[in-house]
Design an enzyme around this catalytic site. Structure first.
Site, PDB file in Angstrom:
ATOM      1  N   GLU A 236       0.810  -1.223   0.000  1.00 40.81           N
ATOM      2  CA  GLU A 236       0.000   0.000   0.000  1.00 40.81           C
ATOM      3  C   GLU A 236       0.847   1.278   0.000  1.00 40.81           C
ATOM      4  O   GLU A 236       0.477   2.254  -0.633  1.00 40.81           O
ATOM      5  CB  GLU A 236      -0.942   0.016   1.203  1.00 40.81           C
ATOM      6  CG  GLU A 236      -2.048  -1.021   1.101  1.00 40.81           C
ATOM      7  CD  GLU A 236      -3.105  -0.840   2.177  1.00 40.81           C
ATOM      8  OE1 GLU A 236      -3.713   0.239   2.265  1.00 40.81           O
ATOM      9  OE2 GLU A 236      -3.300  -1.786   2.969  1.00 40.81           O
ATOM     10  N   HIS A 252       6.415 -26.939   5.026  1.00 41.43           N
ATOM     11  CA  HIS A 252       5.650 -28.125   4.637  1.00 41.43           C
ATOM     12  C   HIS A 252       5.086 -28.016   3.232  1.00 41.43           C
ATOM     13  O   HIS A 252       4.323 -28.873   2.806  1.00 41.43           O
ATOM     14  CB  HIS A 252       4.530 -28.367   5.656  1.00 41.43           C
ATOM     15  CG  HIS A 252       5.066 -28.627   7.036  1.00 41.43           C
ATOM     16  ND1 HIS A 252       5.415 -29.880   7.478  1.00 41.43           N
ATOM     17  CD2 HIS A 252       5.363 -27.777   8.046  1.00 41.43           C
ATOM     18  CE1 HIS A 252       5.890 -29.794   8.724  1.00 41.43           C
ATOM     19  NE2 HIS A 252       5.878 -28.525   9.087  1.00 41.43           N
ATOM     20  N   LYS A 347     -13.722  -0.067  -3.931  1.00 41.35           N
ATOM     21  CA  LYS A 347     -14.800   0.183  -2.956  1.00 41.35           C
ATOM     22  C   LYS A 347     -15.941   0.958  -3.610  1.00 41.35           C
ATOM     23  O   LYS A 347     -17.111   0.686  -3.355  1.00 41.35           O
ATOM     24  CB  LYS A 347     -14.257   0.942  -1.744  1.00 41.35           C
ATOM     25  CG  LYS A 347     -13.451   0.056  -0.792  1.00 41.35           C
ATOM     26  CD  LYS A 347     -13.034   0.813   0.460  1.00 41.35           C
ATOM     27  CE  LYS A 347     -12.319  -0.106   1.443  1.00 41.35           C
ATOM     28  NZ  LYS A 347     -11.856   0.560   2.648  1.00 41.35           N
TER      29      LYS A 347
HETATM   30  O1  PA5 Z   1      -5.259   0.317   4.291  1.00 38.45           O
HETATM   31  C1  PA5 Z   1      -6.396   0.427   3.822  1.00 38.45           C
HETATM   32  O2  PA5 Z   1      -6.850   1.497   3.378  1.00 38.45           O
HETATM   33  C2  PA5 Z   1      -7.292  -0.772   3.805  1.00 38.45           C
HETATM   34  O3  PA5 Z   1      -6.579  -1.950   4.073  1.00 38.45           O
HETATM   35  C3  PA5 Z   1      -8.428  -0.575   4.820  1.00 38.45           C
HETATM   36  O4  PA5 Z   1      -7.945  -0.651   6.135  1.00 38.45           O
HETATM   37  C4  PA5 Z   1      -9.495  -1.621   4.588  1.00 38.45           C
HETATM   38  O5  PA5 Z   1     -10.020  -1.464   3.283  1.00 38.45           O
HETATM   39  C5  PA5 Z   1     -10.637  -1.507   5.575  1.00 38.45           C
HETATM   40  O6  PA5 Z   1     -11.083  -0.196   5.733  1.00 38.45           O
HETATM   41  P1  PA5 Z   1     -11.291   0.368   7.215  1.00 38.45           P
HETATM   42  O7  PA5 Z   1      -9.977   0.206   7.895  1.00 38.45           O
HETATM   43  O8  PA5 Z   1     -11.699   1.766   7.047  1.00 38.45           O
HETATM   44  O9  PA5 Z   1     -12.349  -0.502   7.814  1.00 38.45           O
END
Ligand code: PA5
Length: 363
Positions: A236, A252, A347
Site C-alpha cells: 500500500e 511443509h 470500494k
Molecule cells: O489500508 C487500507 O486502506 C485498507 O486496508 C483498509 O484498512 C481496509 O479497506 C478496511 O477499511 P477500514 O480500515 O476503514 O475498515
C-alpha cells in the site's frame, strides 16, 4: 542516487504519512486514554470469547495483538475477515467491530449479525455507519480521529484492543507491556524518522536494500502477523508486490516451489526473515535450515531480529521498522505513499450495489 535525506524529499508524501509517524507516541497515548474511558456495559465474566471483525489496516491490528498474546490469552480471540460471522459466535462472544472508516461493508455486515445475535459489541472507529447507526443502537465506540489512512492509524486501532483485553481481564499483566511498547514506539520515531540521515537510519537503509526487489517476508509465532503487516505496507505505501509466509507451515509446502523459481523472479526475490529471540528452539533452527535451502534461489536474504522485553514491544519494534521502510521505499520509487487508488476504486464500484445478506442458498 536518489536521496532520502532533507525535508524536500517529503514533498512526494502528499498525505503526510511520514510526518504523521512522528505523532506515534501521541497516537498511542490518545488511543489508550480513549479505550480506558469508554464505558463497557457488560460485566467481564459474561465474555467467553472474542471475535474482532475488520479488514485490511483495521484487521491487522487485531492479528498483531493476538500474535503478541497468543500464549497469555485466557479465552479464544479470533479475527474475522468476512461478511458472515462464524456460527459459534453468540451471546457471550464479545464482538469488536474494528473499522477505521466505519464504512467497510464486510465489517458492517458482521456488525448487523452481531446485533441480531445479541452479542456484546464494541466499535473502534473514526465514524461512518459504525460510529453513527451502531452507536445509536447502543454499541459503545472507542473514538479514533478522522482524516487518516487506516493503515497509518495502526496504533490507534491496536492499543484499544490491548486495553480492552486488560479491562476485561482476558489476559494478565498488560500494563507493563503497554508502558514498554510506548517507549519502543518513541525510540523508533527518534531513530528511524526522516530527520535521521540514511547513514545512521536502519529503515532508510532497509528501503535502499529493497529497491528493485519483490520482498518475500517470513515470520513465525510473534512475528507471523508482523510479516503480514510488512507485506501490506509494502503493497500500500510503496505500491510494490510483496508476499508474506509463516514458519513452520511454509516448510511443509512453500519451500518446494523455490527449486522451480523462474530466473526473472529469482533475480528479484528478496527474502526477509523476521526473527524473535524467544521463538521456539526448533523454529530458530527452521529459520537457519530453511534459509540454507532457499538462499540459492533468491537474490538476497536479510535477517532482522526483534528487540525488546515484552511481546508487544518486540512486535512494535519490527512493525515500526517495516512501516518506515515501506514509506522510504515509496520515496525511492518516486511514488506517493499515501493514496491507495486501487482500493478506493474497488470500494466505489462495490458500493454501487447493496451489500445486505445474500439469499440463503438452502432456503
Ligand atoms: O489500508 C487500507 O486502506 C485498507 O486496508 C483498509 O484498512 C481496509 O479497506 C478496511 O477499511 P477500514 O480500515 O476503514 O475498515
Amino acid at each position: 542516487m536518489f536521496g532520502l535525506d532533507g525535508p524536500e524529499v517529503l514533498a512526494a508524501d502528499s498525505l503526510g504519512l511520514i510526518r504523521g509517524m512522528t505523532d506515534s507516541v501521541a497516537a498511542f497515548d490518545e488511543a489508550r486514554a480513549a479505550a480506558e474511558a469508554v464505558e463497557l456495559p457488560w460485566p467481564a465474566d459474561v465474555i467467553t470469547d472474542v471475535a474482532v471483525c475488520g479488514m485490511g489496516g483495521s484487521a491487522i491490528a487485531a492479528d498483531l495483538v493476538v500474535g503478541a498474546y497468543r500464549e497469555r490469552l485466557r479465552v479464544p480471540v479470533t479475527v474475522v475477515r468476512d461478511y458472515y460471522l462464524p456460527g459459534w459466535i453468540g451471546e457471550r462472544t464479545l464482538v469488536v467491530l474494528s473499522s477505521y472508516s466505519g464504512g467497510t461493508e464486510e465489517t458492517l455486515t458482521a456488525a448487523s449479525q452481531a446485533l441480531e445475535r445479541n452479542c456484546p459489541a464494541i466499535a473502534i472507529t473514526s465514524g461512518g455507519k459504525l460510529g453513527s447507526f451502531y452507536a445509536s443502537e447502543g454499541v459503545p465506540v472507542v473514538p479514533v480521529p478522522p482524516g487518516l489512512q487506516p493503515r497509518a492509524a495502526i496504533l490507534r486501532m491496536l492499543v484499544p484492543l490491548v486495553v480492552l483485553l486488560h479491562r476485561l481481564e482476558l489476559a494478565p499483566s498488560l500494563v507493563p507491556d503497554l508502558e514498554e511498547a510506548r517507549s519502543t514506539v518513541a525510540s523508533a520515531v527518534s531513530t528511524l524518522g526522516p530527520q535521521v540521515p540514511e547513514t545512521a537510519n536502519p529503515a532508510k537503509q532497509l528501503a535502499r536494500e529493497l529497491q528493485r526487489s519483490v520482498p518475500l517476508v517470513w515470520g513465525a509465532e510473534l512475528t507471523a502477523p508482523v510479516a503480514v503487516r510488512w507485506k501490506g505496507q509494502f503493497n500500500e505505501n510503496a505500491k510494490v508486490p510483496a508476499y508474506a509466509s509463516v514458519l513452520p507451515e511454509l516448510d511443509h509446502n512453500e519451500i518446494v516451489g523455490f527449486s522451480g523459481m523462474p530466473a526473472p523472479l529469482s533475480e528479484l526475490a528478496l527474502l526477509v526473515l523476521l526473527r524473535d529471540p524467544r521463538q521456539h528452539r526448533q523454529v530458530q533452527r527452521r529459520f537457519d535450515l530453511t534459509r540454507e535451502l532457499v538462499e540459492p534461489h533468491v537474490a538476497r536474504v536479510l535477517s532482522i531480529e526483534a528487540e525488546g522485553q515484552g511481546a508487544l514491544a518486540r512486535m512494535l519494534d519490527l512493525v515500526m521498522l517495516g512501516d518506515y521502510a515501506s514509506l522510504y521505499l515509496a520515496l525511492l520509487r518516486a511514488v506517493d505513499p499515501g493514496p491507495v487508488e486501487m482500493i478506493e476504486r474497488l470500494k466505489q464500484r462495490l458500493a454501487q450495489t447493496g451489500y445486505g445478506r445474500s439469499p440463503d442458498p438452502g432456503a
